[in-house]
Write an enzyme that holds these catalytic residues in place. Sequence first.
Site, mmCIF file in Angstrom:
data_model
loop_
_atom_site.group_PDB
_atom_site.id
_atom_site.type_symbol
_atom_site.label_atom_id
_atom_site.label_comp_id
_atom_site.label_asym_id
_atom_site.label_seq_id
_atom_site.Cartn_x
_atom_site.Cartn_y
_atom_site.Cartn_z
ATOM 1 N N ASP A 69 -11.916 -28.364 10.810
ATOM 2 C CA ASP A 69 -12.047 -29.460 9.848
ATOM 3 C C ASP A 69 -12.925 -29.070 8.666
ATOM 4 O OD1 ASP A 69 -10.438 -30.951 11.457
ATOM 5 O OD2 ASP A 69 -12.017 -32.250 12.245
ATOM 6 N N ARG A 154 -39.766 -38.249 8.909
ATOM 7 C CA ARG A 154 -40.289 -39.463 8.303
ATOM 8 C C ARG A 154 -39.123 -40.262 7.739
ATOM 9 N NH1 ARG A 154 -40.396 -39.170 2.935
ATOM 10 N NH2 ARG A 154 -41.985 -40.774 2.755
ATOM 11 N N LYS A 171 -34.917 -48.802 5.247
ATOM 12 C CA LYS A 171 -35.940 -47.868 5.690
ATOM 13 C C LYS A 171 -35.349 -47.162 6.898
ATOM 14 C CE LYS A 171 -40.322 -48.764 5.549
ATOM 15 N NZ LYS A 171 -40.754 -48.061 4.325
ATOM 16 N N ALA A 185 -16.347 -38.987 11.735
ATOM 17 C CA ALA A 185 -17.219 -37.818 11.624
ATOM 18 C C ALA A 185 -18.673 -38.239 11.865
ATOM 19 C CB ALA A 185 -17.023 -37.155 10.260
ATOM 20 N N SER A 187 -20.545 -40.531 10.593
ATOM 21 C CA SER A 187 -20.740 -41.973 10.717
ATOM 22 C C SER A 187 -20.527 -42.449 12.150
ATOM 23 C CB SER A 187 -19.785 -42.704 9.761
ATOM 24 O OG SER A 187 -19.898 -44.108 9.912
ATOM 25 N N GLN A 243 -21.160 -29.999 3.116
ATOM 26 C CA GLN A 243 -21.001 -28.640 2.580
ATOM 27 C C GLN A 243 -21.645 -28.421 1.217
ATOM 28 O OE1 GLN A 243 -16.720 -28.098 2.708
ATOM 29 N NE2 GLN A 243 -16.771 -27.479 4.852
#
Length: 286
Positions: A69, A154, A171, A185, A187, A243
Amino acid sequence: MPIIKTVGIISKPNAPAAGDLVPKLIEWLRKRPIELRMDEPTAAYAGVRGLAREEVPEGCDLIIVLGGDGTLLSAARAIGGREVPLFPVNLGGLGFLTAITVDELFPELERALRGEHRIAKRRMMHVEVRREDKVIAAYDALNDAVITKIAIARMIDLDTHIDEQFVCAYKADGLIIATPTGSTAYSLSAGGPIIFPAVPSLCITPICPHMLTNRPLVVPDTSVIRVTSRDPDESVYLTVDGQVGNPIREQDVVVCHSSHFTLHLIRPPKQMFFDVLRQKLKWGER
Protein backbone atom coordinates in the site's frame (compact mmCIF):
# COMPACT_ATOMS: atom_id res chain seq x y z
CA MET A 1 -10.87 1.36 -20.85
CA PRO A 2 -9.08 2.72 -23.96
CA ILE A 3 -6.63 0.59 -25.92
CA ILE A 4 -3.47 0.21 -23.84
CA LYS A 5 -0.36 1.08 -25.84
CA THR A 6 1.98 2.36 -23.12
CA VAL A 7 2.34 0.94 -19.62
CA GLY A 8 4.28 2.39 -16.70
CA ILE A 9 5.73 0.23 -13.93
CA ILE A 10 6.38 1.53 -10.42
CA SER A 11 8.02 -0.85 -7.96
CA LYS A 12 8.91 -1.05 -4.30
CA PRO A 13 12.71 -0.79 -3.85
CA ASN A 14 14.66 -3.74 -2.44
CA ALA A 15 11.77 -6.20 -2.74
CA PRO A 16 13.06 -9.75 -3.42
CA ALA A 17 9.79 -10.75 -5.09
CA ALA A 18 10.10 -7.85 -7.52
CA GLY A 19 13.60 -8.91 -8.54
CA ASP A 20 12.17 -12.16 -9.89
CA LEU A 21 8.90 -10.75 -11.19
CA VAL A 22 9.96 -7.60 -13.07
CA PRO A 23 11.99 -9.32 -15.86
CA LYS A 24 9.09 -11.72 -16.50
CA LEU A 25 6.59 -8.86 -16.58
CA ILE A 26 8.70 -6.82 -19.00
CA GLU A 27 9.05 -9.80 -21.34
CA TRP A 28 5.30 -10.49 -21.15
CA LEU A 29 4.38 -6.88 -21.98
CA ARG A 30 6.87 -6.50 -24.82
CA LYS A 31 5.43 -9.56 -26.54
CA ARG A 32 2.06 -7.76 -26.87
CA PRO A 33 3.83 -5.32 -27.94
CA ILE A 34 3.50 -2.52 -25.41
CA GLU A 35 5.78 0.44 -24.78
CA LEU A 36 7.19 0.62 -21.26
CA ARG A 37 8.11 3.42 -18.88
CA MET A 38 9.80 2.35 -15.63
CA ASP A 39 10.80 4.13 -12.45
CA GLU A 40 14.33 3.71 -11.12
CA PRO A 41 13.64 0.77 -8.73
CA THR A 42 11.88 -1.15 -11.52
CA ALA A 43 14.70 -0.43 -13.97
CA ALA A 44 17.26 -1.59 -11.40
CA TYR A 45 15.57 -5.01 -11.25
CA ALA A 46 15.81 -5.18 -15.05
CA GLY A 47 19.40 -3.88 -15.24
CA VAL A 48 18.50 -0.78 -17.29
CA ARG A 49 18.13 2.96 -16.69
CA GLY A 50 14.83 4.25 -15.35
CA LEU A 51 12.91 7.48 -14.91
CA ALA A 52 12.09 9.57 -11.88
CA ARG A 53 8.84 8.26 -10.45
CA GLU A 54 6.98 11.51 -11.26
CA GLU A 55 7.95 11.13 -14.95
CA VAL A 56 6.62 7.59 -15.38
CA PRO A 57 2.88 8.40 -15.85
CA GLU A 58 3.49 10.79 -18.78
CA GLY A 59 1.77 9.27 -21.84
CA CYS A 60 0.82 6.03 -20.07
CA ASP A 61 -2.52 4.29 -20.50
CA LEU A 62 -1.99 2.09 -17.43
CA ILE A 63 0.34 2.05 -14.41
CA ILE A 64 1.32 -1.26 -12.81
CA VAL A 65 2.31 -0.89 -9.15
CA LEU A 66 4.42 -3.66 -7.64
CA GLY A 67 4.67 -3.49 -3.87
CA GLY A 68 2.38 -2.76 -0.96
CA ASP A 69 0.00 0.00 0.00
CA GLY A 70 2.92 2.37 0.63
CA THR A 71 4.11 1.99 -2.96
CA LEU A 72 0.56 2.59 -4.16
CA LEU A 73 0.30 5.80 -2.12
CA SER A 74 3.54 7.04 -3.66
CA ALA A 75 2.28 6.15 -7.16
CA ALA A 76 -1.00 7.99 -6.50
CA ARG A 77 0.93 11.20 -5.83
CA ALA A 78 3.21 10.61 -8.84
CA ILE A 79 0.21 10.48 -11.18
CA GLY A 80 -0.38 14.15 -10.40
CA GLY A 81 -4.11 14.20 -11.09
CA ARG A 82 -4.00 12.25 -14.36
CA GLU A 83 -6.86 9.79 -14.82
CA VAL A 84 -4.50 6.88 -15.48
CA PRO A 85 -5.76 3.57 -14.04
CA LEU A 86 -3.52 1.91 -11.45
CA PHE A 87 -3.08 -1.85 -11.51
CA PRO A 88 -1.93 -2.64 -7.93
CA VAL A 89 -0.08 -5.91 -7.25
CA ASN A 90 0.62 -6.93 -3.65
CA LEU A 91 4.14 -8.24 -3.05
CA GLY A 92 3.57 -9.04 0.60
CA GLY A 93 2.21 -7.65 3.85
CA LEU A 94 -1.37 -6.54 4.48
CA GLY A 95 -2.01 -5.03 1.04
CA PHE A 96 -5.41 -3.52 1.80
CA LEU A 97 -5.42 -1.45 -1.41
CA THR A 98 -3.11 -3.68 -3.47
CA ALA A 99 -5.67 -6.43 -3.89
CA ILE A 100 -4.16 -8.35 -6.85
CA THR A 101 -1.78 -11.15 -5.86
CA VAL A 102 1.35 -12.21 -7.74
CA ASP A 103 -0.39 -15.41 -8.85
CA GLU A 104 -3.25 -13.36 -10.30
CA LEU A 105 -0.99 -10.82 -12.03
CA PHE A 106 -0.85 -12.14 -15.60
CA PRO A 107 -4.46 -13.45 -15.87
CA GLU A 108 -5.83 -10.19 -14.43
CA LEU A 109 -3.50 -8.11 -16.58
CA GLU A 110 -4.76 -9.95 -19.65
CA ARG A 111 -8.29 -9.00 -18.62
CA ALA A 112 -7.25 -5.38 -18.16
CA LEU A 113 -5.72 -5.26 -21.63
CA ARG A 114 -9.05 -6.47 -23.01
CA GLY A 115 -10.85 -3.71 -21.09
CA GLU A 116 -12.78 -6.14 -18.89
CA HIS A 117 -11.71 -4.88 -15.51
CA ARG A 118 -13.74 -3.06 -12.90
CA ILE A 119 -12.41 0.35 -11.90
CA ALA A 120 -12.97 1.72 -8.40
CA LYS A 121 -12.79 5.49 -8.15
CA ARG A 122 -11.28 6.89 -4.95
CA ARG A 123 -11.58 10.62 -4.24
CA MET A 124 -8.38 12.23 -2.97
CA MET A 125 -8.00 15.04 -0.44
CA HIS A 126 -6.17 18.33 -0.98
CA VAL A 127 -4.02 19.52 1.91
CA GLU A 128 -2.40 22.95 2.31
CA VAL A 129 -0.22 24.57 4.96
CA ARG A 130 -0.92 28.30 5.25
CA ARG A 131 1.45 30.65 7.06
CA GLU A 132 0.48 34.33 7.34
CA ASP A 133 -2.13 33.83 4.56
CA LYS A 134 0.43 32.31 2.19
CA VAL A 135 0.38 28.68 1.02
CA ILE A 136 3.82 27.31 1.88
CA ALA A 137 3.11 23.64 1.06
CA ALA A 138 0.40 21.69 -0.78
CA TYR A 139 -0.26 17.97 -1.23
CA ASP A 140 -2.90 15.59 -2.53
CA ALA A 141 -3.55 12.66 -0.19
CA LEU A 142 -5.19 9.33 -0.88
CA ASN A 143 -5.31 8.26 2.77
CA ASP A 144 -4.84 11.00 5.32
CA ALA A 145 -3.19 14.07 6.74
CA VAL A 146 -1.79 13.62 10.26
CA ILE A 147 -0.86 16.51 12.54
CA THR A 148 1.19 15.27 15.45
CA LYS A 149 4.00 16.06 17.85
CA ILE A 150 7.56 15.54 16.65
CA ALA A 151 9.45 14.14 19.60
CA ILE A 152 8.79 14.17 23.35
CA ALA A 153 5.69 12.64 24.92
CA ARG A 154 3.46 15.68 25.34
CA MET A 155 0.13 16.92 24.06
CA ILE A 156 -0.35 19.59 21.42
CA ASP A 157 -3.12 22.18 21.05
CA LEU A 158 -5.07 22.28 17.78
CA ASP A 159 -7.99 24.63 17.16
CA THR A 160 -10.32 23.09 14.57
CA HIS A 161 -12.96 24.71 12.37
CA ILE A 162 -15.26 23.10 9.81
CA ASP A 163 -16.28 25.67 7.21
CA GLU A 164 -16.95 28.74 9.39
CA GLN A 165 -17.96 26.78 12.50
CA PHE A 166 -15.62 26.28 15.45
CA VAL A 167 -15.52 22.60 16.45
CA CYS A 168 -13.24 22.56 19.49
CA ALA A 169 -9.70 23.03 20.73
CA TYR A 170 -8.21 19.54 20.69
CA LYS A 171 -5.67 18.69 23.36
CA ALA A 172 -4.24 15.41 22.10
CA ASP A 173 -1.20 13.60 20.77
CA GLY A 174 -2.41 14.62 17.34
CA LEU A 175 -5.22 14.71 14.81
CA ILE A 176 -5.95 12.59 11.72
CA ILE A 177 -8.02 13.89 8.80
CA ALA A 178 -8.81 10.88 6.63
CA THR A 179 -10.57 10.11 3.37
CA PRO A 180 -12.92 7.09 3.18
CA THR A 181 -9.99 5.19 1.64
CA GLY A 182 -7.81 6.22 4.59
CA SER A 183 -10.44 5.26 7.14
CA THR A 184 -8.97 1.75 7.23
CA ALA A 185 -5.42 3.03 7.82
CA TYR A 186 -4.06 5.10 10.73
CA SER A 187 -7.52 6.47 11.60
CA LEU A 188 -8.83 2.95 12.22
CA SER A 189 -5.90 2.20 14.55
CA ALA A 190 -6.73 5.38 16.49
CA GLY A 191 -10.36 4.30 16.97
CA GLY A 192 -11.92 5.88 13.89
CA PRO A 193 -14.81 4.35 11.92
CA ILE A 194 -14.59 2.33 8.72
CA ILE A 195 -16.22 4.35 5.95
CA PHE A 196 -17.51 2.72 2.77
CA PRO A 197 -15.36 4.07 -0.11
CA ALA A 198 -18.29 5.55 -2.04
CA VAL A 199 -19.54 7.64 0.91
CA PRO A 200 -18.64 11.30 0.15
CA SER A 201 -17.06 12.26 3.47
CA LEU A 202 -13.98 13.12 5.50
CA CYS A 203 -13.21 11.86 8.99
CA ILE A 204 -11.52 13.71 11.87
CA THR A 205 -9.97 11.34 14.41
CA PRO A 206 -8.12 12.61 17.50
CA ILE A 207 -5.06 10.63 18.62
CA CYS A 208 -5.19 9.92 22.39
CA PRO A 209 -7.29 12.99 23.22
CA HIS A 210 -7.09 14.43 26.73
CA MET A 211 -10.88 14.69 26.96
CA LEU A 212 -13.00 11.54 27.01
CA THR A 213 -15.74 13.39 25.12
CA ASN A 214 -13.56 13.80 22.00
CA ARG A 215 -14.65 11.18 19.50
CA PRO A 216 -14.11 10.68 15.74
CA LEU A 217 -16.23 12.98 13.60
CA VAL A 218 -17.48 12.27 10.06
CA VAL A 219 -18.33 15.31 7.92
CA PRO A 220 -19.48 15.79 4.29
CA ASP A 221 -16.75 15.94 1.66
CA THR A 222 -17.97 19.42 0.78
CA SER A 223 -16.53 20.61 4.11
CA VAL A 224 -13.37 22.66 4.47
CA ILE A 225 -11.44 21.63 7.59
CA ARG A 226 -9.03 24.15 9.13
CA VAL A 227 -6.67 23.15 11.94
CA THR A 228 -4.61 25.88 13.62
CA SER A 229 -1.58 25.00 15.72
CA ARG A 230 -1.36 26.74 19.10
CA ASP A 231 1.89 25.06 20.07
CA PRO A 232 4.69 27.63 20.60
CA ASP A 233 7.55 25.13 20.65
CA GLU A 234 7.61 24.27 16.93
CA SER A 235 7.25 20.60 17.85
CA VAL A 236 4.35 19.86 15.48
CA TYR A 237 4.61 18.12 12.11
CA LEU A 238 2.19 17.44 9.25
CA THR A 239 2.55 14.06 7.56
CA VAL A 240 0.62 13.24 4.37
CA ASP A 241 -0.05 9.57 3.55
CA GLY A 242 2.75 8.65 5.95
CA GLN A 243 5.38 9.65 3.39
CA VAL A 244 5.74 13.42 2.89
CA GLY A 245 5.13 16.42 5.08
CA ASN A 246 6.07 19.74 6.59
CA PRO A 247 6.94 21.21 10.03
CA ILE A 248 4.14 23.29 11.54
CA ARG A 249 4.72 26.51 13.47
CA GLU A 250 2.46 28.27 15.91
CA GLN A 251 -0.48 29.92 14.08
CA ASP A 252 0.07 27.85 10.93
CA VAL A 253 -3.20 26.59 9.48
CA VAL A 254 -3.58 23.16 7.89
CA VAL A 255 -6.49 23.24 5.42
CA CYS A 256 -8.05 20.01 4.15
CA HIS A 257 -10.84 19.56 1.64
CA SER A 258 -11.92 17.10 -1.02
CA SER A 259 -9.66 17.18 -4.08
CA HIS A 260 -10.73 17.56 -7.69
CA PHE A 261 -8.65 14.46 -8.42
CA THR A 262 -10.01 10.92 -8.37
CA LEU A 263 -7.74 7.88 -8.33
CA HIS A 264 -8.77 5.04 -10.67
CA LEU A 265 -7.94 1.66 -9.11
CA ILE A 266 -8.32 -1.56 -11.07
CA ARG A 267 -9.95 -4.17 -8.85
CA PRO A 268 -10.48 -7.91 -9.31
CA PRO A 269 -13.93 -8.29 -10.92
CA LYS A 270 -15.49 -10.36 -8.14
CA GLN A 271 -13.82 -8.79 -5.11
CA MET A 272 -16.04 -6.38 -3.21
CA PHE A 273 -15.19 -4.04 -0.29
CA PHE A 274 -16.57 -6.36 2.39
CA ASP A 275 -14.62 -9.27 0.89
CA VAL A 276 -11.47 -7.26 1.59
CA LEU A 277 -12.58 -6.56 5.18
CA ARG A 278 -13.08 -10.28 5.79
CA GLN A 279 -9.80 -11.26 4.17
CA LYS A 280 -7.54 -8.50 5.48
CA LEU A 281 -9.16 -7.51 8.79
CA LYS A 282 -10.59 -10.97 9.58
CA TRP A 283 -14.14 -9.70 10.09
CA GLY A 284 -16.48 -12.31 11.56
CA GLU A 285 -13.68 -14.47 12.95
CA ARG A 286 -13.36 -15.35 16.64
